[in-house]
Design a protein around this motif. Structure first.
Motif, short mmCIF file in Angstrom:
data_model
loop_
_atom_site.label_atom_id
_atom_site.label_comp_id
_atom_site.label_asym_id
_atom_site.label_seq_id
_atom_site.Cartn_x
_atom_site.Cartn_y
_atom_site.Cartn_z
N ALA A 89 0.83 -1.21 0.00
CA ALA A 89 0.00 0.00 0.00
C ALA A 89 0.87 1.26 0.00
CB ALA A 89 -0.93 -0.01 1.21
N ILE A 90 1.92 1.26 0.81
CA ILE A 90 2.83 2.42 0.86
C ILE A 90 3.52 2.58 -0.49
CG2 ILE A 90 4.96 3.31 1.88
CD1 ILE A 90 4.05 1.93 4.54
N LEU A 91 4.00 1.49 -1.06
CA LEU A 91 4.68 1.54 -2.35
C LEU A 91 3.77 2.14 -3.42
CD1 LEU A 91 7.10 0.79 -4.17
CD2 LEU A 91 6.03 -1.46 -4.47
N GLY A 92 2.55 1.68 -3.46
CA GLY A 92 1.61 2.20 -4.45
C GLY A 92 1.38 3.70 -4.31
N GLU A 93 1.23 4.15 -3.07
CA GLU A 93 1.01 5.58 -2.86
C GLU A 93 2.25 6.41 -3.19
OE1 GLU A 93 -2.19 6.93 0.10
OE2 GLU A 93 -1.03 5.36 1.15
N MET A 94 3.42 5.88 -2.90
CA MET A 94 4.66 6.59 -3.27
C MET A 94 4.74 6.80 -4.77
SD MET A 94 8.00 5.24 -1.35
CE MET A 94 8.14 5.24 0.39
N GLN A 136 13.53 -3.51 16.33
CA GLN A 136 12.44 -2.56 16.13
C GLN A 136 11.46 -3.11 15.11
OE1 GLN A 136 11.61 0.33 17.44
NE2 GLN A 136 13.39 0.66 18.74
N GLN A 137 10.21 -2.88 15.34
CA GLN A 137 9.18 -3.32 14.42
C GLN A 137 8.91 -2.22 13.39
OE1 GLN A 137 7.39 -6.47 14.38
NE2 GLN A 137 9.33 -6.83 15.38
N ILE A 138 9.94 -1.93 12.58
CA ILE A 138 9.86 -0.86 11.58
C ILE A 138 9.95 -1.47 10.19
CG2 ILE A 138 10.90 1.27 10.72
CD1 ILE A 138 9.98 1.72 13.52
N LEU A 139 9.01 -1.11 9.35
CA LEU A 139 8.99 -1.54 7.96
C LEU A 139 9.65 -0.46 7.11
CD1 LEU A 139 7.77 -3.63 5.91
CD2 LEU A 139 5.78 -2.10 5.80
N HIS A 140 10.53 -0.85 6.17
CA HIS A 140 11.19 0.09 5.25
C HIS A 140 10.67 -0.17 3.85
CE1 HIS A 140 14.94 0.88 7.86
NE2 HIS A 140 14.05 0.25 8.60
N VAL A 141 10.07 0.83 3.24
CA VAL A 141 9.57 0.71 1.87
C VAL A 141 10.17 1.85 1.07
CG1 VAL A 141 7.52 0.66 0.39
CG2 VAL A 141 7.40 -0.23 2.73
N GLY A 142 10.69 1.56 -0.12
CA GLY A 142 11.32 2.62 -0.88
C GLY A 142 11.18 2.48 -2.37
N ILE A 143 11.42 3.60 -3.05
CA ILE A 143 11.54 3.60 -4.50
C ILE A 143 12.81 4.36 -4.87
CG2 ILE A 143 9.05 3.42 -4.91
CD1 ILE A 143 9.03 6.38 -5.70
N SER A 144 13.35 4.01 -6.01
CA SER A 144 14.47 4.75 -6.60
C SER A 144 14.00 5.26 -7.95
CB SER A 144 15.69 3.85 -6.80
OG SER A 144 16.25 3.50 -5.57
N ILE A 145 14.25 6.54 -8.20
CA ILE A 145 13.86 7.14 -9.46
C ILE A 145 15.07 7.85 -10.06
CG2 ILE A 145 11.42 7.41 -8.86
CD1 ILE A 145 11.99 10.34 -8.16
N ASP A 146 15.05 8.01 -11.36
CA ASP A 146 16.01 8.84 -12.07
C ASP A 146 15.27 10.07 -12.55
OD1 ASP A 146 18.21 7.19 -11.80
OD2 ASP A 146 17.93 6.22 -13.74
N ILE A 147 15.85 11.23 -12.32
CA ILE A 147 15.26 12.48 -12.80
C ILE A 147 16.24 13.09 -13.79
CG2 ILE A 147 14.43 14.77 -12.18
CD1 ILE A 147 13.74 13.66 -9.40
N ARG A 148 15.75 13.25 -15.03
CA ARG A 148 16.57 13.86 -16.08
C ARG A 148 16.21 15.33 -16.20
NH1 ARG A 148 16.32 11.67 -21.52
NH2 ARG A 148 18.11 13.02 -21.75
N TYR A 149 17.25 16.15 -16.32
CA TYR A 149 17.04 17.58 -16.52
C TYR A 149 18.27 18.15 -17.21
CZ TYR A 149 20.03 18.23 -12.38
OH TYR A 149 21.07 18.21 -11.50
N GLN A 150 18.17 19.39 -17.65
CA GLN A 150 19.28 20.03 -18.34
C GLN A 150 19.63 21.35 -17.70
OE1 GLN A 150 18.39 20.45 -22.50
NE2 GLN A 150 18.72 18.28 -22.91
#
Length: 160
Positions: A89-94, A136-150
């Motif tokens: 659910a977190i991944l989808g919202e991210m 610790q009862q901590i969940l880690h959810v992440g995404i990696s993105i590339d941002i292209r710009y000039q």
């Protein structure tokens, strides 16, 4: 002095995550450039934006064609939920927050603008770490993105 184009992109991304109407987590605090948090003094949910090194390709037109990787990580405390279900659910919202989506009709909701960034590319994502039995009862959810710009060659403040 005005912000660099890179800074403007990072600020827009951070604002986008702060303004998201999260349903999988409740009112997450959003941070930039921090990887270490003390869950006792800074309780989850926490979202951190981690801009990484960029790569450059010079163009024939005196421009730097840059690609910046950004990692976005959400830390959430488990409270009786299934970690896989919450993580998805977190991944989808991210993903929806960063890339936006089509709502009813042709209305676009969320997502980075093309004011400074030319392209946002989804690299990877998912649950980085499940809670363990002893820690610790901590969940880690992440995404990696590339941002292209000039930018203009040698001028990180301008691209015109």
């Amino acid at each position: 002095m005005s912000a660099t184009i890179r800074e403007s992109i990072i600020a827009e991304l951070t604002d986008l995550l702060e303004d998201c109407a999260w349903t999988s987590v409740t009112a997450p605090s959003v941070h930039r450039g921090r990887q270490v948090f003390d869950p006792d003094t800074e309780p989850p949910p926490i979202i951190t934006v981690l801009p990484r090194s960029e790569e450059n390709q010079n163009t024939d037109y005196g421009m730097h064609d840059l690609t910046m990787r950004v990692d976005i990580i959400c830390l959430e405390r488990m409270s009786g939920q299934n970690p896989s279900e919450l993580g998805e659910a977190i991944l989808g919202e991210m993903i929806r927050s960063v890339f936006g989506y089509e709502a009813a009709g042709p209305t676009r909701v969320g997502g980075m603008t093309d004011t400074h960034a030319d392209q946002i590319i989804y690299r990877s994502g998912g649950i980085d770490a499940y809670p363990d039995e002893l820690g610790q009862q901590i969940l880690h959810v992440g995404i990696s993105i590339d941002i292209r710009y000039q930018t203009n060659a040698g001028d990180p403040y301008s691209n015109i």
